[in-house]
Scaffold this active site. Structure first.
Site, PDB file in Angstrom:
ATOM      1  N   CYS A  71       0.438   3.197   3.501  1.00  0.00           N
ATOM      2  CA  CYS A  71       0.897   2.714   4.810  1.00  0.00           C
ATOM      3  C   CYS A  71       1.952   1.610   4.736  1.00  0.00           C
ATOM      4  O   CYS A  71       2.430   1.151   5.767  1.00  0.00           O
ATOM      5  CB  CYS A  71      -0.279   2.229   5.635  1.00  0.00           C
ATOM      6  SG  CYS A  71      -0.982   0.661   5.048  1.00  0.00           S
TER       7      CYS A  71
ATOM      8  N   CYS B 151      -7.351  -1.130   1.584  1.00  0.00           N
ATOM      9  CA  CYS B 151      -6.280  -1.661   2.422  1.00  0.00           C
ATOM     10  C   CYS B 151      -6.843  -1.901   3.821  1.00  0.00           C
ATOM     11  O   CYS B 151      -7.435  -0.998   4.422  1.00  0.00           O
ATOM     12  CB  CYS B 151      -5.123  -0.658   2.484  1.00  0.00           C
ATOM     13  SG  CYS B 151      -3.811  -1.125   3.646  1.00  0.00           S
TER      14      CYS B 151
ATOM     15  N   CYS C 299      -8.744  -5.248  -9.728  1.00  0.00           N
ATOM     16  CA  CYS C 299      -8.333  -4.159 -10.615  1.00  0.00           C
ATOM     17  C   CYS C 299      -7.880  -3.007  -9.720  1.00  0.00           C
ATOM     18  O   CYS C 299      -8.704  -2.328  -9.110  1.00  0.00           O
ATOM     19  CB  CYS C 299      -9.531  -3.773 -11.481  1.00  0.00           C
ATOM     20  SG  CYS C 299      -9.186  -2.521 -12.694  1.00  0.00           S
TER      21      CYS C 299
ATOM     22  N   CYS D 197      -5.005   0.555   6.579  1.00  0.00           N
ATOM     23  CA  CYS D 197      -5.231   2.003   6.686  1.00  0.00           C
ATOM     24  C   CYS D 197      -6.553   2.465   6.082  1.00  0.00           C
ATOM     25  O   CYS D 197      -6.886   3.642   6.179  1.00  0.00           O
ATOM     26  CB  CYS D 197      -4.069   2.780   6.075  1.00  0.00           C
ATOM     27  SG  CYS D 197      -3.951   2.687   4.278  1.00  0.00           S
TER      28      CYS D 197
ATOM     29  N   CYS E  90       0.851  -1.184   0.000  1.00  0.00           N
ATOM     30  CA  CYS E  90       0.000   0.000   0.000  1.00  0.00           C
ATOM     31  C   CYS E  90       0.891   1.239   0.000  1.00  0.00           C
ATOM     32  O   CYS E  90       1.792   1.362   0.833  1.00  0.00           O
ATOM     33  CB  CYS E  90      -0.896  -0.013   1.231  1.00  0.00           C
ATOM     34  SG  CYS E  90      -1.921   1.467   1.401  1.00  0.00           S
TER      35      CYS E  90
END
Length: 141
Positions: free
Chosen positions: A57, A103, A128, A106, A54
């Site tokens: 984070c 995510c 996607c 976060c 991510c």
């Protein structure tokens, strides 16, 4: 799919902290559920082995061995790194029903997951994901 009415991330920052941490383009996608234009993302055609994290984070999200060519304009994966790496929730925006991917660490918007499209993958799913939501950490040589 887990349909969470709200996301309860482990990392929580204020809006001003997110704005200071991310570029305006990253903020628009990751925190406001925007979408980057098709076929322009950094990882759309990347074949490098490694782990996708991510961008907000640094949590591990996807492995390169689950990435496949979907020709949709965004990086596509057939499964997340672990079952709890992402959160999926129903997204009824834009007059259609989709499944948003966030995510789990976060709560940042990553993209959407689609099923039943006939892709030759083990899961029949296509995560996607916006390139701008990711950072690729290449596999050590």
């Amino acid at each position: 799919m887990s349909d969470h009415a709200s996301v309860h991330p482990k990392l929580e920052l204020t809006d001003s902290q997110w704005r200071a941490k991310l570029t305006p383009a990253e903020y628009r996608v990751l925190r406001q559920a925007g979408t980057e234009p098709a076929f322009v993302g950094e990882y759309t055609d990347t074949k490098t082995e490694g782990v996708y994290r991510c961008r907000a984070c640094n949590a591990e999200l996807f492995r390169s061995d689950s990435k496949f060519e979907s020709h949709c304009g965004w990086p596509s994966f057939f499964t997340p790194l672990a079952g709890d790496a992402v959160i999926e929730r129903v997204d009824d925006s834009l007059g259609m029903r989709r499944v948003e991917v966030l995510c789990a660490n976060c709560g940042s918007h990553l993209g959407h997951v689609f099923s039943g499209e006939g892709y030759p993958t083990p899961t029949d799913q296509r995560y996607c994901i916006n390139s701008i939501s990711l950072v690729l950490v290449p596999k050590a040589a």
